[in-house]
Design a protein around this motif. Structure first.
Motif, PDB file in Angstrom:
ATOM      1  N   GLY A 100      37.291  49.528 -18.857  1.00  0.00           N
ATOM      2  CA  GLY A 100      36.314  50.602 -18.677  1.00  0.00           C
ATOM      3  C   GLY A 100      35.731  51.042 -20.007  1.00  0.00           C
ATOM      4  O   GLY A 100      34.516  51.223 -20.130  1.00  0.00           O
ATOM      5  N   ASN A 103      33.435  48.195 -21.382  1.00  0.00           N
ATOM      6  CA  ASN A 103      32.110  48.179 -20.739  1.00  0.00           C
ATOM      7  C   ASN A 103      31.237  49.333 -21.223  1.00  0.00           C
ATOM      8  O   ASN A 103      30.044  49.155 -21.468  1.00  0.00           O
ATOM      9  CB  ASN A 103      32.252  48.218 -19.216  1.00  0.00           C
ATOM     10  CG  ASN A 103      32.760  46.907 -18.662  1.00  0.00           C
ATOM     11  OD1 ASN A 103      32.590  45.853 -19.271  1.00  0.00           O
ATOM     12  ND2 ASN A 103      33.403  46.960 -17.510  1.00  0.00           N
ATOM     13  N   ALA A 104      31.819  50.505 -21.369  1.00  0.00           N
ATOM     14  CA  ALA A 104      31.054  51.660 -21.859  1.00  0.00           C
ATOM     15  C   ALA A 104      30.644  51.453 -23.311  1.00  0.00           C
ATOM     16  O   ALA A 104      29.521  51.809 -23.706  1.00  0.00           O
ATOM     17  CB  ALA A 104      31.867  52.934 -21.691  1.00  0.00           C
ATOM     18  N   LYS A 107      27.671  49.218 -23.395  1.00  0.00           N
ATOM     19  CA  LYS A 107      26.468  49.958 -22.974  1.00  0.00           C
ATOM     20  C   LYS A 107      25.948  50.803 -24.142  1.00  0.00           C
ATOM     21  O   LYS A 107      24.745  50.857 -24.397  1.00  0.00           O
ATOM     22  CB  LYS A 107      26.787  50.848 -21.775  1.00  0.00           C
ATOM     23  CG  LYS A 107      25.643  51.693 -21.281  1.00  0.00           C
ATOM     24  CD  LYS A 107      24.507  50.899 -20.696  1.00  0.00           C
ATOM     25  CE  LYS A 107      24.807  50.521 -19.283  1.00  0.00           C
ATOM     26  NZ  LYS A 107      23.680  49.840 -18.626  1.00  0.00           N
ATOM     27  N   HIS A 137      33.905  53.682 -17.919  1.00  0.00           N
ATOM     28  CA  HIS A 137      32.954  53.051 -17.003  1.00  0.00           C
ATOM     29  C   HIS A 137      33.609  53.024 -15.630  1.00  0.00           C
ATOM     30  O   HIS A 137      34.690  52.460 -15.462  1.00  0.00           O
ATOM     31  CB  HIS A 137      32.626  51.626 -17.471  1.00  0.00           C
ATOM     32  CG  HIS A 137      31.644  50.927 -16.595  1.00  0.00           C
ATOM     33  ND1 HIS A 137      30.290  51.020 -16.793  1.00  0.00           N
ATOM     34  CD2 HIS A 137      31.811  50.142 -15.512  1.00  0.00           C
ATOM     35  CE1 HIS A 137      29.671  50.309 -15.872  1.00  0.00           C
ATOM     36  NE2 HIS A 137      30.578  49.761 -15.079  1.00  0.00           N
ATOM     37  N   SER A 140      30.034  51.924 -11.542  1.00  0.00           N
ATOM     38  CA  SER A 140      28.822  51.362 -12.163  1.00  0.00           C
ATOM     39  C   SER A 140      28.131  52.335 -13.119  1.00  0.00           C
ATOM     40  O   SER A 140      26.945  52.180 -13.412  1.00  0.00           O
ATOM     41  CB  SER A 140      27.826  50.900 -11.099  1.00  0.00           C
ATOM     42  OG  SER A 140      28.402  49.889 -10.305  1.00  0.00           O
ATOM     43  N   SER A 142      28.454  54.119 -16.925  1.00  0.00           N
ATOM     44  CA  SER A 142      29.115  54.246 -18.224  1.00  0.00           C
ATOM     45  C   SER A 142      28.873  55.664 -18.715  1.00  0.00           C
ATOM     46  O   SER A 142      27.731  56.128 -18.736  1.00  0.00           O
ATOM     47  CB  SER A 142      28.552  53.240 -19.221  1.00  0.00           C
ATOM     48  OG  SER A 142      28.918  51.927 -18.857  1.00  0.00           O
TER      49      SER A 142
END
Length: 173
Positions: A100, A103-104, A107, A137, A140, A142
């Protein structure tokens, strides 16, 4: 037995003598968290993904984690808030439960932003002292989750990385 009784009698005094995080923050004798974050961002490759304030031995300590998505590593740092002195540094490969934050962080990198810039935007109109900020995240989205401490309460807010706005559904006190 006498030692045990003395220890029990003096334990509450020792606990009471330890300053609270709020009292240390009110004192104001520390570097601003954003300053320490900015200094770290200039020195290291990666994206800050987690920030915490802790009290250790009566002193404020900043704990900062930085993800490097290219090397698949998380570097963890502890700084003395008083002057920004580095206390500890650790590095490890990130695990599946860090996905998580990874992914953030990706972004945030895609938006060409630094963690410190995102935190500054998120707390712009907020009251209190920053005690925690963490990228995540989920569903879907972030976002940056922040905790602010003031005299009366602790506020937690979420700030969308994509839209650069608070997430009202994830805002709670």
């Amino acid at each position: 037995m006498v030692r045990l009784l003395l220890a029990i009698c003096f334990l509450p005094c020792a606990v009471m003598a330890t300053p609270s995080m709020h009292s240390l923050l009110i004192n104001g004798d520390f570097l601003k968290p954003i300053t320490v974050m900015e200094q770290l961002e200039q020195q290291d490759k990666g994206t800050i993904c987690d920030f915490d304030v802790d009290v250790e031995e009566g002193l404020l300590v900043y704990k900062i984690s930085m993800i490097n998505v290219e090397t698949h590593r998380i570097n963890k740092y502890e700084y003395r808030a008083l002057d920004g002195t580095l206390l500890t540094e650790k590095s490890s490969a990130y695990a599946s439960d860090d996905i998580g934050q990874v992914n953030a962080a990706k972004k945030l990198q895609a938006k060409h932003m630094k963690f410190s810039e995102l935190v500054t935007l998120a707390i712009k109109n907020q009251q209190g002292y920053l005690t925690q900020a963490e990228l995540d995240h989920d569903l879907s989205i972030s976002y940056l989750e922040l905790k602010l401490l003031n005299q009366d309460s602790r506020n937690t807010i979420a700030f969308d990385i994509e839209t650069l706005r608070p997430l009202p559904l994830l805002k709670w006190d």
